[in-house]
Design a protein around this motif. Structure first.
Motif, PDB file in Angstrom:
ATOM      1  N   GLU A  37       0.820  -1.228  -0.051  1.00  0.00           N
ATOM      2  CA  GLU A  37       0.032  -0.108   0.105  1.00  0.00           C
ATOM      3  C   GLU A  37       0.668   1.179   0.086  1.00  0.00           C
ATOM      4  O   GLU A  37       0.481   2.278  -0.421  1.00  0.00           O
ATOM      5  CB  GLU A  37      -0.937   0.034   1.222  1.00  0.00           C
ATOM      6  N   TRP A  68      -0.904  -3.639   3.595  1.00  0.00           N
ATOM      7  CA  TRP A  68      -0.240  -2.717   4.359  1.00  0.00           C
ATOM      8  C   TRP A  68       0.178  -3.317   5.513  1.00  0.00           C
ATOM      9  O   TRP A  68      -0.372  -3.991   6.422  1.00  0.00           O
ATOM     10  CB  TRP A  68      -1.866  -2.014   5.026  1.00  0.00           C
ATOM     11  N   LYS A 102      -4.449   7.323   7.418  1.00  0.00           N
ATOM     12  CA  LYS A 102      -3.782   7.827   6.154  1.00  0.00           C
ATOM     13  C   LYS A 102      -5.054   7.755   5.082  1.00  0.00           C
ATOM     14  O   LYS A 102      -5.108   8.639   4.391  1.00  0.00           O
ATOM     15  CB  LYS A 102      -2.804   6.594   5.464  1.00  0.00           C
ATOM     16  N   LEU A 103      -5.846   6.988   5.049  1.00  0.00           N
ATOM     17  CA  LEU A 103      -6.930   7.079   3.991  1.00  0.00           C
ATOM     18  C   LEU A 103      -7.873   8.058   4.235  1.00  0.00           C
ATOM     19  O   LEU A 103      -8.773   8.570   3.320  1.00  0.00           O
ATOM     20  CB  LEU A 103      -7.691   5.506   3.967  1.00  0.00           C
ATOM     21  N   SER A 104      -8.018   8.582   5.602  1.00  0.00           N
ATOM     22  CA  SER A 104      -8.892   9.503   5.931  1.00  0.00           C
ATOM     23  C   SER A 104      -8.200  11.003   5.780  1.00  0.00           C
ATOM     24  O   SER A 104      -8.898  11.915   6.320  1.00  0.00           O
ATOM     25  CB  SER A 104      -9.426   9.391   7.164  1.00  0.00           C
ATOM     26  N   ASN A 147      -3.409   7.439  -2.165  1.00  0.00           N
ATOM     27  CA  ASN A 147      -5.027   7.188  -1.597  1.00  0.00           C
ATOM     28  C   ASN A 147      -5.812   7.159  -2.832  1.00  0.00           C
ATOM     29  O   ASN A 147      -6.845   6.651  -2.699  1.00  0.00           O
ATOM     30  CB  ASN A 147      -5.368   8.380  -0.708  1.00  0.00           C
ATOM     31  N   ILE A 165      -6.286   3.563  -4.176  1.00  0.00           N
ATOM     32  CA  ILE A 165      -6.618   2.587  -3.154  1.00  0.00           C
ATOM     33  C   ILE A 165      -8.022   1.750  -3.652  1.00  0.00           C
ATOM     34  O   ILE A 165      -8.096   0.631  -3.499  1.00  0.00           O
ATOM     35  CB  ILE A 165      -7.097   2.811  -1.605  1.00  0.00           C
ATOM     36  N   ASP A 166      -8.789   2.425  -4.186  1.00  0.00           N
ATOM     37  CA  ASP A 166     -10.073   1.626  -4.826  1.00  0.00           C
ATOM     38  C   ASP A 166      -9.729   0.773  -5.765  1.00  0.00           C
ATOM     39  O   ASP A 166     -10.598  -0.164  -6.099  1.00  0.00           O
ATOM     40  CB  ASP A 166     -11.190   2.755  -5.004  1.00  0.00           C
ATOM     41  N   ASN A 185     -13.705   0.485   8.923  1.00  0.00           N
ATOM     42  CA  ASN A 185     -13.302   0.550   7.413  1.00  0.00           C
ATOM     43  C   ASN A 185     -13.353  -1.106   7.190  1.00  0.00           C
ATOM     44  O   ASN A 185     -12.233  -1.778   7.199  1.00  0.00           O
ATOM     45  CB  ASN A 185     -11.951   0.935   7.134  1.00  0.00           C
TER      46      ASN A 185
END
Ligand code: UDP
Length: 456
Positions: A113, A133, A143-145, A207, A210-211, A232
């Motif tokens: 990741e 990750w 991190k993703l937020s 980021n 990531i999807d 999540n």
């Protein structure tokens, strides 16, 4: 049709290569072929460190340049990260294109990741992908937020904590966001003072992709990070990984392991040894190194201490005068240990650790107690888990002069080893870990879901 074929892409650091190699061994056991990409620098180290018995059946090791010069500092994570992003995408594309001319073309990717941009390379080439990750799930969730943290005024657009921000939790039961969550601010400055900025920008960039990943895997388990997995649910715990415990399978070490220390452990009393290891990055200055050595000596206990060739900032013999003679066979010092086997050994009582996440999972899985001495990055958040949430360890804290003194080392080891409640909790975590990875356990089920999906 040929075998399902994974392209595994770890970030070029020890704590990333080892767990991703372990996931690759699991994939091989399920009939996958693996192409494992290291940077040329690490590829050489890994080959040189392989023991004679280690095998890599169905794992093909390949290497690509990291874009740095021969003398450049590869522990400077800012310049390394920046350089990889420039040179690696094209190299990965070429590997995928070349595999298309073979019997078993690549069908999917397992991407660190930390290098989320590689997910986009796979997407363009029509490969399915999963992200791995290597830290705690809570750090990844943070991190993703980042966009939410910025919009709520917790951090500014450069990732700095805004001092007067309202207390903010990502989800119910999760801690309030504070400095230890902001990994990019805890990573040092590098030679040009830009590391924080580069690492933050890299996270924001990653980021975006990531999807693309159908799965996000991490080396954790349900009970220790439940609020984060609820917040999540796409983050799937598959741990604790079985790393380093498969007979004759390569672990992915960068340094040759000193297996003789296992025989030394066999000679020690059960639950007597203090194991000390600070991972692959930590560096001590001479004064602190010597003070710590004297602290270990003062415990009067047997100890196994990993002193990497680059653990101190000095090239000279840095041990205190007479230290080695005084401790004699009571202290065993090695340059690199088979850590996963060491922590599984019944002679080991506790683990003095820098709190790298892999080390923590290896200790937790074996019901060990911790003395925490975080160095950088996510170590500070990991320390909070150990000391405040799971309550299976104590902190070593530098005094006003910035030094952890020998008296503290001695007293904390004693305090830790006499704490029965902590020992009970550590045993409970060990049992939770075991249940998760046994047949029917949640982590093993997650791993199977991912592997079955990619096999199809
Ligand atoms: N390790 C090892 N032998 C040693 C020291 C460390 O095999 O003597 C392994 C350890 O088991 C872990 C990895 O190196 O799997 C270090 O990862 P971690 O996340 O703990 O720390 P980092 O090196 O990333 O700071």
């Amino acid at each position: 049709m040929g075998l399902p074929h994974v392209l595994a892409v770890p970030y070029p650091a020890q704590g990333h290569v080892i767990p991703i190699m372990e996931v690759c061994h699991c994939l091989v056991d399920q009939g996958f072929k693996v192409t494992f990409v290291n940077t040329e620098f690490n590829h050489k180290r890994l080959l040189a460190a392989l023991s004679e018995e280690s095998t890599m059946e169905h794992i093909v090791l390949v290497s690509v340049p990291d874009g740095l010069g021969p003398g450049d500092d590869r522990n400077d994570l800012g310049s390394l990260t920046e350089s990889l992003m420039k040179v690696m995408p094209r190299c990965l594309e070429e590997l995928i294109e070349k595999s298309n001319e073979t019997e078993d073309p690549m069908t999917c990717m397992l991407v660190d990741e930390t290098m989320g941009w590689a997910l986009e390379v796979g997407r363009k080439k029509g490969l399915r992908s999963a992200a791995y990750w290597p830290g705690c799930a809570q750090m990844l969730a943070t991190k993703l937020s980042i966009p939410e943290l910025v919009s709520r005024g917790v951090i500014d657009g450069y990732g700095k904590l805004i001092s007067e921000h309202e207390p903010f939790q990502l989800g119910p039961g999760m801690p309030f966001i504070d400095e230890p969550h902001l990994i990019w601010n805890l990573i040092g400055d590098g030679s040009d003072g830009r590391t924080k900025e580069i690492v933050f920008n890299n996270i924001v960039h990653n980021n975006r992709f990531i999807d693309v990943a159908e799965f996000i895997l991490c080396n954790s388990f349900k009970e220790i990070e439940e609020p984060t997995f609820r917040y999540n649910p796409k983050i799937l715990p598959i741990g604790p990984l079985f790393t380093g415990l498969r007979p004759s399978r390569a672990v992915g070490h960068f340094w040759p392991e000193d297996a003789a220390c296992l025989s030394w452990l066999d000679e020690q009393q059960p639950g007597s040894v203090v194991y000390v290891a600070f991972g692959s990055f930590t560096i001590f200055d001479r004064l602190q190194f010597q003070e710590f050595a004297l602290g270990l000596e003062a415990t009067g206990r047997p100890f196994l201490w990993v002193v990497r060739s680059d653990l101190t900032d000095s090239s000279a013999d840095v041990y205190p005068d007479g230290f080695k003679e005084r401790v004699g066979d009571r202290g065993r010092i090695v340059a690199w240990a088979p850590q996963q086997k060491v922590l599984a050994h019944p002679s080991v009582a506790c683990f003095v650790s820098h709190c790298g996440w892999n080390s923590i999972m290896e200790g937790v899985k074996n019901g060990k107690l911790f003395l925490c001495w975080p160095y950088f990055g996510d170590h500070f958040l990991d320390q909070i888990y150990i000391c405040d949430d799971w309550k299976v360890g104590l902190r070593l804290t530098p005094d006003e002069s910035g030094i952890v003194k020998r008296e503290q080392v001695k007293s904390k080891v004693e305090e830790l080893l006499s704490n029965e409640e902590m020992r009970t909790r550590a045993s409970m975590l060990k049992e939770n870990a075991r249940q998760n990875t046994n047949e029917g356990g949640a982590s093993l089920e997650n791993l199977k879901i991912f592997m079955n999906a990619f096999k199809a």
